[in-house]
Motif scaffolding. Structure first.
Motif, PDB file in Angstrom:
ATOM      1  N   ALA A 125      53.071  76.722 114.008  1.00 43.25           N
ATOM      2  CA  ALA A 125      52.465  78.052 113.965  1.00 43.25           C
ATOM      3  C   ALA A 125      52.294  78.616 115.369  1.00 43.25           C
ATOM      4  N   ARG A 126      51.885  77.778 116.325  1.00 40.72           N
ATOM      5  CA  ARG A 126      51.731  78.243 117.696  1.00 40.72           C
ATOM      6  C   ARG A 126      53.075  78.623 118.304  1.00 40.72           C
ATOM      7  N   ILE A 127      54.108  77.847 118.011  1.00 43.09           N
ATOM      8  CA  ILE A 127      55.443  78.157 118.529  1.00 43.09           C
ATOM      9  C   ILE A 127      55.942  79.478 117.954  1.00 43.09           C
ATOM     10  N   ALA A 128      55.791  79.665 116.649  1.00 44.81           N
ATOM     11  CA  ALA A 128      56.235  80.912 116.026  1.00 44.81           C
ATOM     12  C   ALA A 128      55.465  82.105 116.573  1.00 44.81           C
ATOM     13  N   ALA A 129      54.150  81.962 116.724  1.00 44.07           N
ATOM     14  CA  ALA A 129      53.341  83.062 117.246  1.00 44.07           C
ATOM     15  C   ALA A 129      53.721  83.390 118.685  1.00 44.07           C
ATOM     16  N   ALA A 130      54.065  82.364 119.484  1.00 42.01           N
ATOM     17  CA  ALA A 130      54.464  82.603 120.869  1.00 42.01           C
ATOM     18  C   ALA A 130      55.778  83.358 120.947  1.00 42.01           C
ATOM     19  N   PHE A 131      56.731  83.037 120.065  1.00 47.20           N
ATOM     20  CA  PHE A 131      57.981  83.800 120.038  1.00 47.20           C
ATOM     21  C   PHE A 131      57.718  85.243 119.601  1.00 47.20           C
ATOM     22  N   ASP A 132      56.775  85.447 118.688  1.00 42.89           N
ATOM     23  CA  ASP A 132      56.433  86.808 118.266  1.00 42.89           C
ATOM     24  C   ASP A 132      55.859  87.625 119.412  1.00 42.89           C
ATOM     25  N   SER A 133      54.952  87.007 120.179  1.00 50.91           N
ATOM     26  CA  SER A 133      54.284  87.734 121.254  1.00 50.91           C
ATOM     27  C   SER A 133      55.100  87.807 122.533  1.00 50.91           C
ATOM     28  N   HIS A 134      56.120  86.976 122.648  1.00 49.71           N
ATOM     29  CA  HIS A 134      56.987  86.979 123.833  1.00 49.71           C
ATOM     30  C   HIS A 134      58.447  87.023 123.378  1.00 49.71           C
ATOM     31  N   PRO A 135      58.897  88.180 122.902  1.00 52.02           N
ATOM     32  CA  PRO A 135      60.259  88.280 122.348  1.00 52.02           C
ATOM     33  C   PRO A 135      61.361  88.031 123.370  1.00 52.02           C
ATOM     34  N   ASP A 136      61.030  88.056 124.679  1.00 51.92           N
ATOM     35  CA  ASP A 136      62.030  87.811 125.713  1.00 51.92           C
ATOM     36  C   ASP A 136      62.153  86.331 126.074  1.00 51.92           C
ATOM     37  N   ALA A 137      61.342  85.468 125.468  1.00 53.15           N
ATOM     38  CA  ALA A 137      61.361  84.046 125.822  1.00 53.15           C
ATOM     39  C   ALA A 137      62.673  83.404 125.398  1.00 53.15           C
ATOM     40  N   LEU A 138      63.302  82.711 126.326  1.00 53.57           N
ATOM     41  CA  LEU A 138      64.520  81.957 126.027  1.00 53.57           C
ATOM     42  C   LEU A 138      64.168  80.661 125.309  1.00 53.57           C
ATOM     43  N   ALA A 139      63.164  79.967 125.838  1.00 54.22           N
ATOM     44  CA  ALA A 139      62.737  78.689 125.282  1.00 54.22           C
ATOM     45  C   ALA A 139      61.266  78.490 125.616  1.00 54.22           C
ATOM     46  N   MET A 140      60.675  77.443 125.029  1.00 50.52           N
ATOM     47  CA  MET A 140      59.278  77.142 125.326  1.00 50.52           C
ATOM     48  C   MET A 140      59.017  75.669 125.093  1.00 50.52           C
ATOM     49  N   TYR A 141      57.973  75.170 125.746  1.00 51.27           N
ATOM     50  CA  TYR A 141      57.501  73.804 125.563  1.00 51.27           C
ATOM     51  C   TYR A 141      55.988  73.827 125.689  1.00 51.27           C
ATOM     52  N   GLY A 142      55.333  72.758 125.311  1.00 55.47           N
ATOM     53  CA  GLY A 142      53.876  72.718 125.381  1.00 55.47           C
ATOM     54  C   GLY A 142      53.375  71.410 125.934  1.00 55.47           C
ATOM     55  N   ASP A 143      52.074  71.357 126.151  1.00 55.68           N
ATOM     56  CA  ASP A 143      51.437  70.115 126.568  1.00 55.68           C
ATOM     57  C   ASP A 143      51.507  69.100 125.434  1.00 55.68           C
ATOM     58  N   LEU A 144      51.301  67.836 125.794  1.00 55.45           N
ATOM     59  CA  LEU A 144      51.336  66.750 124.823  1.00 55.45           C
ATOM     60  C   LEU A 144      50.128  65.846 125.015  1.00 55.45           C
ATOM     61  N   ASP A 145      49.886  65.012 124.040  1.00 51.69           N
ATOM     62  CA  ASP A 145      48.909  63.934 124.163  1.00 51.69           C
ATOM     63  C   ASP A 145      49.656  62.608 124.201  1.00 51.69           C
ATOM     64  N   PHE A 146      48.995  61.607 124.751  1.00 51.64           N
ATOM     65  CA  PHE A 146      49.571  60.271 124.769  1.00 51.64           C
ATOM     66  C   PHE A 146      48.554  59.294 124.212  1.00 51.64           C
ATOM     67  N   LEU A 147      48.980  58.467 123.278  1.00 53.86           N
ATOM     68  CA  LEU A 147      48.111  57.481 122.646  1.00 53.86           C
ATOM     69  C   LEU A 147      48.287  56.142 123.360  1.00 53.86           C
ATOM     70  N   ALA A 148      47.212  55.692 124.038  1.00 51.76           N
ATOM     71  CA  ALA A 148      47.269  54.431 124.770  1.00 51.76           C
ATOM     72  C   ALA A 148      47.165  53.251 123.810  1.00 51.76           C
ATOM     73  N   ASP A 149      47.442  52.068 124.317  1.00 47.56           N
ATOM     74  CA  ASP A 149      47.431  50.865 123.479  1.00 47.56           C
ATOM     75  C   ASP A 149      46.059  50.594 122.866  1.00 47.56           C
ATOM     76  N   ASP A 150      44.986  51.048 123.538  1.00 44.58           N
ATOM     77  CA  ASP A 150      43.644  50.799 123.014  1.00 44.58           C
ATOM     78  C   ASP A 150      43.181  51.872 122.034  1.00 44.58           C
ATOM     79  N   GLY A 151      44.089  52.809 121.707  1.00 40.45           N
ATOM     80  CA  GLY A 151      43.755  53.837 120.742  1.00 40.45           C
ATOM     81  C   GLY A 151      43.169  55.104 121.332  1.00 40.45           C
ATOM     82  N   ARG A 152      42.938  55.153 122.634  1.00 40.76           N
ATOM     83  CA  ARG A 152      42.375  56.348 123.279  1.00 40.76           C
ATOM     84  C   ARG A 152      43.494  57.324 123.609  1.00 40.76           C
ATOM     85  N   ILE A 153      43.244  58.619 123.435  1.00 40.09           N
ATOM     86  CA  ILE A 153      44.262  59.617 123.762  1.00 40.09           C
ATOM     87  C   ILE A 153      43.987  60.199 125.145  1.00 40.09           C
TER      88      ILE A 153
END
Length: 784
Positions: free
Chosen positions: A342-370
């Motif tokens: 939904a965020r990706i689709a909304a970003a393309f709607d609000s930025h029709p000139d965007a060629l591509a996009m990427y976002g931040d990520l989370d990482f799950l550590a071995d102990d279960g903490r993000i």
């Protein structure tokens, strides 16, 4: 005859001082000065040898003798004096500047055989804002400390890192010390004034304390909750800029719950979702089933991790997803957030000139903490050397189909960078979405490094650049080093100097191998040197093939470089401080390879203190509504946040202590602003004006030098220079305005309280989609 009718003599009230003067074995002159009848008064101290003023220092450091009820504990001073001067003198004394009031007892340097006392600081505690504290303790071993707030133990603090101290600002000889960084509990963000101190495990109190006040969600946020303070909200916003708050990175899970991403606007866009790889496909499909955006079609392309089959991808797009105008590409094993599509689709709607996009990520550590993987706005150099943004991205259909047909990519790295084969790095409208789109699985860095190396080399070849690519060892992402060919050009290294001939000698001695390797020239700019030894040394330089240029007048770093640039006909300038030392012979060549890209306007190097602690890893904007060097809490072999000290990457600015730039670019933007930024911040302003002209600023850690910062002219936080620095900082704020709080090379979710990458912003900055587009300066007429 003249008759005196009346005479009045103005009497200046002399402070009733409690004071002390001491001398350490290492030449540290220290002490304190306190007026019990005016406890808040601060004094400036003259240090005298045989009755002549040698140095002037501000008494605003911590002094144990002042840490008593009714006294301020910041009335001490410490300054380093050359031991040769002490050996040649008879008496050491101190007095209040502009007054004759003595400070402590004078010291008989010839006959005093009593033990010397050293009041040089042994530790320091600094409030960064909110609940965040930073400091150091003079120890080689790891130290565990206890933080006490209003008499209550609230945190255990481990001094495991390193930092560099010394010189006039810290007192004594420059040295590395153990550093610590911690937050106190959130319940102390209650709008009340608190006092914090530190003690050792054995219960001994350290001579370091601070007073702080913190507000839940900032002062402006608290005003909104209370209500009735609408007229004062602007004042609250300014306070939050100058004294921002943060939370620890390890509290990220709770921070995410406290500051969830807002629900995106509904969108009719149909998305095609491509899952690349075999391992983890079911996990990714399960997260797709939970998406709030329902208009999508997914296809899994089996294969090795991070690999892609171009024919299978085309078949999927042309058959199963022929009605989708936008494609989301993700590595298998990625768990998408519920609102990711939904965020990706909304970003393309609000930025029709965007060629591509990427976002931040989370990482799950071995102990279960993000943990947060908080990225910058699009960074071309970091894409090539780290591939940070390719593990989940979205692209317009027509651009994706054209790239597949032309490049026949075999990995996600090549699929992404093939979008730039024809248009180059700066013109690409690639959007960054702050805030996690998904949780990322652990990478096989060996496999990823091989794919990234091949992909970056293929992309550069497609652009007509025959670069060498060397694989390195990354700690989280893959890492490679790219060396573009260096065109034949005339290069001049410009070194401003004034006396301090030993610094200049060492600088020239150590940089000569790199200068000769690049067939470069050196221009030493002398600003009113007066010492006979310096004058003799400078007069001999032309015989060694080193040009000199004498410029008279007050020290104005910008003017010295501007006049030097005006006299040269070189293609490239390398601005260099005289307190720089080189430890290799390839640093200049490395910087010149980065200028091989026409849209790169300036290149900076990784600078360390003599002890190996990082002094400059790029400039981050917005720290306390100011600027700060990145990674000064790390050693030179530290990988940095998300491996940034392993790869070249973009910054909004770099320091002119070592900066390479084209002379044509330098002249095109008018050089440095010598009228507004004579001494400080001229390099930041210059880099921002380059960016305004469409240029990129690159920091390369592959060029590493030693910088004894301010060894030649002293520090900007000295009492006699604070006013000038604050004036230039206010001019920078006036010229660049909100851009100082919206650094595209820094993530809005990260802290802005003095130490970049050390915490989470509380509350976060604007998390709207953003481009890495040039800033726009405000007109700043002289005289305002």
């Amino acid at each position: 005859m003249t008759r005196v009718i009346r005479s009045r003599k103005t009497m200046i009230a002399q402070p009733k001082l409690v004071s002390r003067l001491a001398l350490g074995d290492d030449g540290t002159v220290s002490g304190f000065a306190f007026d019990p009848e005016a406890p808040e008064q601060r004094f400036t101290i003259d240090i005298l040898l045989d009755g002549l003023v040698l140095k002037t220092v501000h008494a605003d450091a911590f002094a144990p003798e002042c840490a008593e009820p009714g006294r301020s504990n910041t009335c001490g001073f410490a300054v380093s004096v050359d031991t040769d001067l002490l050996d040649a003198a008879r008496h050491l004394s101190a007095r209040l500047a502009n007054l004759e009031t003595p400070v402590g007892q004078s010291i008989d340097l010839e006959n005093d055989t009593t033990s010397r006392t050293d009041l040089r600081p042994t530790c320091k505690l600094r409030w960064l804002g909110g609940l965040h504290f930073h400091g150091w303790i003079d120890s080689e071993a790891i130290v565990t400390l206890e933080a006490i707030v209003d008499g209550e133990s609230v945190a255990q603090v481990r001094a495991t890192a390193w930092t560099h101290i010394g010189g006039d600002a810290e007192g004594g000889v420059s040295r590395n010390v153990r550093a610590f960084d911690f937050h106190v509990p959130q319940r102390l963000a209650d709008g009340r004034v608190h006092r914090i101190l530190l003690r050792k495990e054995d219960g001994d109190r350290l001579p370091a304390a601070a007073t702080f006040v913190a507000f839940p969600d900032g002062l402006a946020g608290m005003m909104d909750v209370i209500g009735g303070y609408a007229a004062e909200r602007l004042r609250g916003e300014l306070y939050d800029r100058l004294i921002p708050a943060s939370l620890p990175l390890h509290d990220y899970a709770g921070w995410r719950e406290r500051f969830p991403m807002p629900e995106p606007q509904p969108s009719p866009l149909r998305l095609a979702v491509v899952i690349a790889g075999s391992s983890g496909t079911q996990q990714t499909l399960a997260s797709l089933e939970a998406q709030s955006h329902e208009n999508w079609t997914a296809g899994a392309i089996d294969g090795e991790p991070l690999s892609i089959d171009a024919d299978a991808l085309l078949e999927f797009l042309e058959r199963a997803a022929s009605d989708a105008d936008h494609t989301v590409v993700t590595m298998a094993g990625m768990s998408l957030e519920r609102t990711a599509l939904a965020r990706i689709a909304a970003a393309f709607d609000s930025h029709p000139d965007a060629l591509a996009m990427y976002g931040d990520l989370d990482f799950l550590a071995d102990d279960g903490r993000i943990w947060p993987l908080a990225f910058p706005a699009f960074d071309y150099e970091r894409l090539l050397e780290q591939g940070y943004c390719v593990h989940l991205f979205a692209v317009r259909r027509e651009a994706l189909l054209a790239a597949i047909e032309a490049a026949r990519p075999d990995s996600l790295y090549r699929l992404f960078n093939s979008l730039l084969d024809q248009i180059g790095p700066r013109r690409a409208d690639i959007l960054h979405l702050p805030g996690a789109l998904a949780t990322m699985p652990k990478l096989d860095r060996t496999t990823a490094g091989a794919l990234l190396s091949a992909a970056s080399q293929s992309h550069l070849l497609a652009r007509g650049i025959h670069a060498s690519v060397t694989r390195q060892t990354g700690n989280f992402f893959p890492a490679i080093r790219i060396k573009r060919p260096v065109s034949r050009q005339r290069v001049t290294v410009i070194i401003p100097t004034r006396d301090r001939v030993s610094l200049l000698q060492r600088c020239l001695e150590t940089i000569t191998p790199a200068v000769e390797r690049c067939h470069a020239d050196i221009l030493v700019v002398d600003n009113d040197s007066a010492h006979p030894q310096t004058i003799d040394f400078l007069s001999d330089l032309p015989r060694r093939g080193i040009r000199t240029l004498r410029i008279e007048g007050p020290f104005n770093f910008a003017r010295l470089n501007n006049q030097a640039a005006a006299t040269l006909d070189s293609d490239t300038l390398c601005l260099l401080n005289n307190d720089i030392e080189a430890s290799s012979d390839d640093w200049l060549e490395e910087m010149l390879t980065r200028l091989g890209e026409p849209d790169v306007g300036a290149v900076g190097a990784l600078l360390t203190w003599p002890g190996g602690v990082v002094q400059h890893g790029g400039v981050v904007l917005g720290m306390n509504f100011s600027v700060a060097h990145a990674f000064t809490d790390r050693l030179s072999d530290d990988p940095g946040s998300l491996d940034q000290l392993l790869v070249a990457h973009e910054c909004s600015a770099v320091t002119a202590a070592c900066l390479a730039t084209r002379r044509s670019d330098y002249l095109a933007v008018g050089g440095m602003d010598e009228a507004r930024f004579a001494v400080a911040l001229n390099d930041v302003d210059y880099c921002l004006r380059l960016r305004e002209a469409g240029k990129r600023i690159v920091l390369t850690p592959h060029a590493k030098l030693i910088h004894a910062e301010s060894a030649s002219r002293g520090r900007d936080n000295r009492a006699d220079r604070r006013g000038r620095f604050e004036h230039e900082l206010n001019l920078l704020r006036a010229r660049w305005g909100e851009f100082l709080n919206d650094d595209p090379a820094y993530n809005p979710q990260l802290s802005r309280d003095g130490v970049p990458y050390s915490g989470l912003a509380w509350p976060p900055g604007r998390r709207t989609p953003r481009y890495n587009h040039p800033p726009v300066a405000h007109d700043l007429p002289l005289g305002f």
